[in-house]
Design a protein around this motif. Structure first.
Motif, PDB file in Angstrom:
ATOM      1  N   PHE A 144       0.868  -1.180   0.000  1.00  0.00           N
ATOM      2  CA  PHE A 144       0.000   0.000   0.000  1.00  0.00           C
ATOM      3  C   PHE A 144       0.900   1.224   0.000  1.00  0.00           C
ATOM      4  N   CYS A 145       0.909   1.958  -1.107  1.00  0.00           N
ATOM      5  CA  CYS A 145       1.859   3.049  -1.288  1.00  0.00           C
ATOM      6  C   CYS A 145       1.247   4.432  -1.094  1.00  0.00           C
ATOM      7  N   PHE A 146      -0.081   4.545  -1.198  1.00  0.00           N
ATOM      8  CA  PHE A 146      -0.703   5.865  -1.202  1.00  0.00           C
ATOM      9  C   PHE A 146      -1.581   6.053   0.030  1.00  0.00           C
ATOM     10  N   VAL A 147      -1.466   7.221   0.638  1.00  0.00           N
ATOM     11  CA  VAL A 147      -2.391   7.600   1.696  1.00  0.00           C
ATOM     12  C   VAL A 147      -3.594   8.263   1.034  1.00  0.00           C
ATOM     13  N   GLN A 148      -4.752   7.645   1.157  1.00  0.00           N
ATOM     14  CA  GLN A 148      -5.942   8.232   0.542  1.00  0.00           C
ATOM     15  C   GLN A 148      -6.340   9.503   1.283  1.00  0.00           C
ATOM     16  N   PHE A 149      -6.494   9.411   2.572  1.00  0.00           N
ATOM     17  CA  PHE A 149      -6.652  10.587   3.401  1.00  0.00           C
ATOM     18  C   PHE A 149      -6.480  10.220   4.864  1.00  0.00           C
ATOM     19  N   ILE A 150      -6.337  11.263   5.700  1.00  0.00           N
ATOM     20  CA  ILE A 150      -6.140  11.099   7.137  1.00  0.00           C
ATOM     21  C   ILE A 150      -7.208  11.904   7.860  1.00  0.00           C
ATOM     22  N   VAL A 151      -7.866  11.288   8.824  1.00  0.00           N
ATOM     23  CA  VAL A 151      -8.872  11.987   9.622  1.00  0.00           C
ATOM     24  C   VAL A 151      -8.498  11.871  11.091  1.00  0.00           C
ATOM     25  N   TYR A 152      -8.998  12.825  11.871  1.00  0.00           N
ATOM     26  CA  TYR A 152      -8.696  12.887  13.297  1.00  0.00           C
ATOM     27  C   TYR A 152      -9.992  12.994  14.101  1.00  0.00           C
ATOM     28  N   GLY A 153      -9.847  12.870  15.399  1.00  0.00           N
ATOM     29  CA  GLY A 153     -10.955  13.087  16.312  1.00  0.00           C
ATOM     30  C   GLY A 153     -10.419  13.299  17.716  1.00  0.00           C
ATOM     31  N   LEU A 154     -10.973  14.285  18.423  1.00  0.00           N
ATOM     32  CA  LEU A 154     -10.525  14.615  19.780  1.00  0.00           C
ATOM     33  C   LEU A 154     -11.648  14.336  20.761  1.00  0.00           C
ATOM     34  N   GLY A 155     -11.316  13.711  21.881  1.00  0.00           N
ATOM     35  CA  GLY A 155     -12.336  13.427  22.878  1.00  0.00           C
ATOM     36  C   GLY A 155     -11.742  13.225  24.254  1.00  0.00           C
ATOM     37  N   HIS A 156     -12.640  13.092  25.236  1.00  0.00           N
ATOM     38  CA  HIS A 156     -12.242  12.909  26.630  1.00  0.00           C
ATOM     39  C   HIS A 156     -12.666  11.524  27.094  1.00  0.00           C
ATOM     40  N   ASP A 157     -11.698  10.738  27.539  1.00  0.00           N
ATOM     41  CA  ASP A 157     -11.978   9.417  28.085  1.00  0.00           C
ATOM     42  C   ASP A 157     -12.338   9.573  29.559  1.00  0.00           C
ATOM     43  N   LEU A 158     -13.608   9.351  29.887  1.00  0.00           N
ATOM     44  CA  LEU A 158     -14.077   9.541  31.256  1.00  0.00           C
ATOM     45  C   LEU A 158     -13.484   8.511  32.208  1.00  0.00           C
ATOM     46  N   ILE A 159     -13.161   7.336  31.703  1.00  0.00           N
ATOM     47  CA  ILE A 159     -12.643   6.276  32.567  1.00  0.00           C
ATOM     48  C   ILE A 159     -11.252   6.634  33.095  1.00  0.00           C
ATOM     49  N   SER A 160     -10.373   7.040  32.204  1.00  0.00           N
ATOM     50  CA  SER A 160      -9.007   7.383  32.610  1.00  0.00           C
ATOM     51  C   SER A 160      -8.818   8.869  32.860  1.00  0.00           C
ATOM     52  N   ASP A 161      -9.876   9.672  32.627  1.00  0.00           N
ATOM     53  CA  ASP A 161      -9.803  11.137  32.748  1.00  0.00           C
ATOM     54  C   ASP A 161      -8.649  11.676  31.908  1.00  0.00           C
ATOM     55  N   ASP A 162      -8.602  11.228  30.664  1.00  0.00           N
ATOM     56  CA  ASP A 162      -7.514  11.595  29.765  1.00  0.00           C
ATOM     57  C   ASP A 162      -8.103  12.111  28.455  1.00  0.00           C
ATOM     58  N   TYR A 163      -7.445  13.092  27.858  1.00  0.00           N
ATOM     59  CA  TYR A 163      -7.849  13.596  26.550  1.00  0.00           C
ATOM     60  C   TYR A 163      -7.065  12.864  25.479  1.00  0.00           C
ATOM     61  N   LYS A 164      -7.785  12.374  24.470  1.00  0.00           N
ATOM     62  CA  LYS A 164      -7.174  11.547  23.428  1.00  0.00           C
ATOM     63  C   LYS A 164      -7.450  12.153  22.054  1.00  0.00           C
ATOM     64  N   LEU A 165      -6.424  12.144  21.217  1.00  0.00           N
ATOM     65  CA  LEU A 165      -6.554  12.526  19.810  1.00  0.00           C
ATOM     66  C   LEU A 165      -6.346  11.265  18.980  1.00  0.00           C
ATOM     67  N   VAL A 166      -7.346  10.926  18.174  1.00  0.00           N
ATOM     68  CA  VAL A 166      -7.295   9.729  17.348  1.00  0.00           C
ATOM     69  C   VAL A 166      -6.926  10.118  15.922  1.00  0.00           C
ATOM     70  N   ARG A 167      -5.984   9.398  15.323  1.00  0.00           N
ATOM     71  CA  ARG A 167      -5.601   9.619  13.929  1.00  0.00           C
ATOM     72  C   ARG A 167      -5.820   8.346  13.138  1.00  0.00           C
ATOM     73  N   MET A 168      -6.633   8.445  12.082  1.00  0.00           N
ATOM     74  CA  MET A 168      -6.877   7.322  11.183  1.00  0.00           C
ATOM     75  C   MET A 168      -6.311   7.652   9.808  1.00  0.00           C
ATOM     76  N   ALA A 169      -5.382   6.815   9.356  1.00  0.00           N
ATOM     77  CA  ALA A 169      -4.831   6.945   8.002  1.00  0.00           C
ATOM     78  C   ALA A 169      -5.387   5.809   7.160  1.00  0.00           C
ATOM     79  N   GLN A 170      -5.937   6.163   5.999  1.00  0.00           N
ATOM     80  CA  GLN A 170      -6.511   5.156   5.110  1.00  0.00           C
ATOM     81  C   GLN A 170      -5.694   5.104   3.827  1.00  0.00           C
ATOM     82  N   PHE A 171      -5.355   3.891   3.373  1.00  0.00           N
ATOM     83  CA  PHE A 171      -4.449   3.709   2.251  1.00  0.00           C
ATOM     84  C   PHE A 171      -5.179   3.157   1.031  1.00  0.00           C
TER      85      PHE A 171
END
Length: 402
Positions: A132-159
């Motif tokens: 897989f040579c090409f990145v089709q696109f990359i999307v993100y998402g920001l949220g708060h994990d109530l269980i760990s009381d931590d803020y998480k940024l998710v990055r999804m790269a699709q090829f």
């Protein structure tokens, strides 16, 4: 001051805006400790969200602007920590008063516009799978994990795959608590839209997906649980008609489904009143083209008025209207200083700190790093990738660099 009970002071202060609270930190050491304390920060945020106070619209074109939701009178330009002349700054997600910003030069920062605190995120490379040579696109998402009381940024790269129906993904999660990225289980669905970050509702990020790019074009909604870090399909209303363009949005913490029937020029907006319960879907708004304007392509819900009788709608990313839920009529909203085209997002004022182990942004050091990066081959390729028509060709070169 001495006559006030220690229990009453937090109840009074939680009703104030962040700007005032930052000033009142100077009143005394006990007040400073109270306002900076994690319990009060959560108390203030919870009160603002429940009462729909201290809200603002954040607008993005090449710059970022803020509009007070209570007045909707004028847009004020925001001086954010990431600057990139010529390309602007993207918003990758928002949660509890925090914004994730990206300037097109591989730099990502978390920023609290209310406290003006910011933190750079460490760079993490994209791990290309075999064949897989090409990145089709990359999307993100920001949220708060109530269980760990931590803020998480998710990055999804699709090829891109070998053919039109093959694809692959890479998913990484950034933790503010540890200031680090880690890879998690791959995303098994095909992301339908690029430049759309995950919609946050009920401790989960949501995207519109399909099973395959070409052979299966039926769309549905998938959620990523920030606590368990598992994927699940969200059940949709059964009474949806066929032939519509699907989108999702969050409004007041609730998940909204937008069904755009282009052929008949109607947009239906559904809200899930009890998250995870299919039967709780209820149609909130049905907008016909003639009632809003002579022409529109899409409608997005942004917020409900404090008395609950109107919905603020974004029409085609270039105008706002109030939709009256009783009379079914619309009223245009005129805001001074709004750019001609924009992306809009609701944001709540908060005292949420950025106290991870990462270094705060230092503009002097940032300038040195930028100059060093501009002298690299990889940076020059990245600039070429930004130009239309060069994406596929340069992506191959970048994959070799990565």
């Amino acid at each position: 001051m001495a006559t006030l009970s220690s229990d009453i002071i937090p109840e009074i202060l939680r009703r104030l805006g962040v700007k005032d609270l930052l000033r009142f930190r100077c009143v005394s050491k006990p007040w400073c400790s109270l306002i900076d304390g994690p319990d009060f920060i959560k108390l203030h945020l919870s009160h603002s969200l429940k009462t729909s106070t201290h809200l603002s619209l954040v607008l993005r074109d090449c710059y970022l602007f803020s509009v007070e939701f209570d007045s909707l009178k004028a847009a004020q330009k925001l001086n954010h920590p990431l600057s990139n002349e010529g390309f602007g700054t993207d918003i990758l997600g928002s949660c509890n008063g925090l914004l994730a910003l990206y300037n097109g030069e591989e730099e990502i920062a978390l920023w609290n516009p209310s406290t003006r605190k910011s933190q750079m995120l460490p760079v993490t490379e994209i791990e290309f799978p075999p064949y897989f040579c090409f990145v089709q696109f990359i999307v993100y998402g920001l949220g708060h994990d109530l269980i760990s009381d931590d803020y998480k940024l998710v990055r999804m790269a699709q090829f891109y795959g070998k053919d039109d129906d093959s694809f692959c993904s890479e998913v990484k999660v950034y933790s503010l608590r540890t200031n680090s990225w880690r890879r998690i289980k791959d995303f098994p669905f095909y992301l339908k839209y690029k430049r759309v970050y995950g919609v946050l509702a009920n401790n989960a990020l949501h995207w519109v997906v399909s099973k395959k790019p070409e052979s299966d074009t039926q769309s549905f909604v998938v959620a990523f649980d920030l606590g368990t870090e598992e994927y699940r399909v969200v059940e949709l209303p059964e009474c949806l008609e066929e032939g519509f363009h699907m989108n999702v949005k969050s409004m007041g913490g609730s998940l909204c489904l937008i069904a755009n029937y282009w052929e008949v020029h109607v947009v239906d907006i559904w809200v899930m009143k009890e998250y995870g319960v299919k039967e709780s879907w209820a149609k909130l708004v049905s907008v016909k083209r003639s009632k809003v304007t002579s022409r529109f392509d899409f409608v997005l819900p942004l917020a409900i008025s404090k008395n609950g009788d109107r919905v603020l709608l974004d029409i085609d990313n270039n105008k706002f209207v109030w939709y009256d839920l009783r009379s079914k009529k619309v009223k245009k909203v005129r805001i001074e200083g709004v750019p001609r085209a924009f992306e809009a997002e609701m944001l709540v004022e908060s005292l949420v700190p950025l106290n991870g182990n990462g270094a705060m942004i230092n503009k002097k050091d940032q300038g040195k790093e930028k100059q060093k990066k501009k002298n690299t081959k990889r940076y020059r390729l990245w600039k070429r990738l930004r130009k239309p028509g060069n994406r596929r060709r340069v992506a191959v070169l970048l994959s070799c660099e990565w």
